[in-house]
Each structure stands twice: as structure tokens, then as C-alpha cells.
Design an enzyme around this catalytic site. Sequence first.
Site: not given
Length: 296
Positions: A136, A150, A154
Amino acid sequence: VTGGSSGIGKCIAIECYKQGAFITLIARDENKLLQTKKEIEKYSVNDKQVVLCISVDVSKDYEQVENVLKQAQEKLGPVDMLVNCAGTSVTGKFEDIEVNSFERLMAVNYLGSVYPSRAVIATMKERRMGRIVFVSSQAGQLGLFGYTAYSPTKFALRGLAEALQMEVKPYNVYVTVAYPPDTDTPGFAEESKTKPLETKLISETSSVCQAEQVARVIVKDAIQGNFNSSVGSDGYMLSILTSGMSPVTSITEGLQQVVCMGIFRIIGLFYLGSFDSIVRRCMMQRERSESADKTE
């Protein structure tokens, strides 16, 4: 190792190879894979070690991913450890990021980890052994300016890791989710070219790590069966602050979270305050500049 042709993925492959592992590198660029294969082979500890390269996009077609992993297992044996390191990043203000970028990042960063994991999990459970690593990011622990496309991808990996760990733990299969900080990789260099000023200033509040250092920590935590893998003091503090209902590897880890949570929350609030201050200052500077341009 997916995303194994460069950056953290390549360094993880090298670290495992140094410990005598057989490696399968998975990435899209065949030329980069072959270059990385030659580089990794320099670290062999015995003549039997093999580095296998597979060129495939792990985010597009599950059946294709499943087939290439079957082929790899036929050549090298069952997968003992899968490292999901394929990923990409887009930075920018929410309203400036193209909608298809949100879709692409979710495909690469999330589904690109789901597909390989789905392809190996049944065999791991049958063998009663295995490790799955999800790489991650610290941006998967807290949302930051510029990472609206983004960060969610993650964050999603953590949810997958927690749910999967609960399923596979009785089978002696362990999941590790790694939260590396900004790391000196080709991907980070490319991302830095388009970072908004606010994101750059926030990133500069912590140092950039070397990929080799991050890889060593991730491999060590995965081998030990640790659920969380973090790097440095900032990473340790973030892991405790965001521990929530994450599984713990030991009673000691749980006690550390309980004892440190309060003081780390106070420190974290100062960090958040400084980040907000950076964003406000940048906004005011931008408005003053725009106002000056209009008066001219």
C-alpha cells in the site's frame, strides 16, 4: 513479485533472491523485465536458483493472470510468497484529474492485487502455508492533498488485507500490508514532475527512503507473518494511529498501540494542523497572484 521490474518490487525480488528464493517477476515491459532478471541473477547464492520473467498486465484480464501464474507454478513449484507491488500514481486537484484516471488507478492499484492473490490463494490454503503481501502506501493510511485518485486505491488494499487475513489465518496463510513512505524509485520521480505545490510541501515534511531499505523491512515482516509493515519512526506512529481493528501479530504489539495511541494522536493533530496551514498559504498566494494579474 508483481511490478517487479523496477522500484520497490525489484528490490524485494533481490532481497528474496539473496535469501535463496526462486523468483517470478511479473510486469508489463518485457525489456525491463529481462534487464532486471540479469541484475537479480548477480545475487545468486546457489546454482539452482531461477529468475522467471512473465510479461502481463495484472489489472486487465483475470483469466490471463491465472493462466500465467499456473505456468509459473508448473515451472518453479507452488507460490510460497506473493508480493503485490504493481502500482501507479496520478496527482492533482480533484477537479483537475481526468475521470478515467480514477478508473485506471483503481484497476492497477487494487484489481492488480486482487487478481494475482485470487489466483494463488486456493493452493496456499490447500498446502497450509503461504504469504501474501500488499504494498500500500502511507497515502493509504491518511488522505493528503493531491492524492484523491491515488489514496482511495491504497486504502482499499487495507480493507482487502484485513478481510482476507481473517479468512486464511486458520490455514496458516498470513497477509502483510506494507505502508512505505515516499521512496526513491522511478515511479516517485515521475510523480514528482506533476505534483501540486501543496503536495510537494507536505511531502517535504518527511524524508525520502531508499527502495532497498523499504524492501528489507517488507521482506522481514512478511517472513515473520506480521500484518503491518512500516518504515521509520513516522511509519511506526502512523501504523499505531490507524490501527483501528487491524489484526495484531502479538500481545506486545497490541499493548504498544494502546499505550502510544493518545500521545501519537496529539502529535498527529500538530501534523494535520501544519498540513492545513500549508494548503491555506498556497491558496492565499495563488489568489494574490491571480488578483495581481487581473489588475495588470
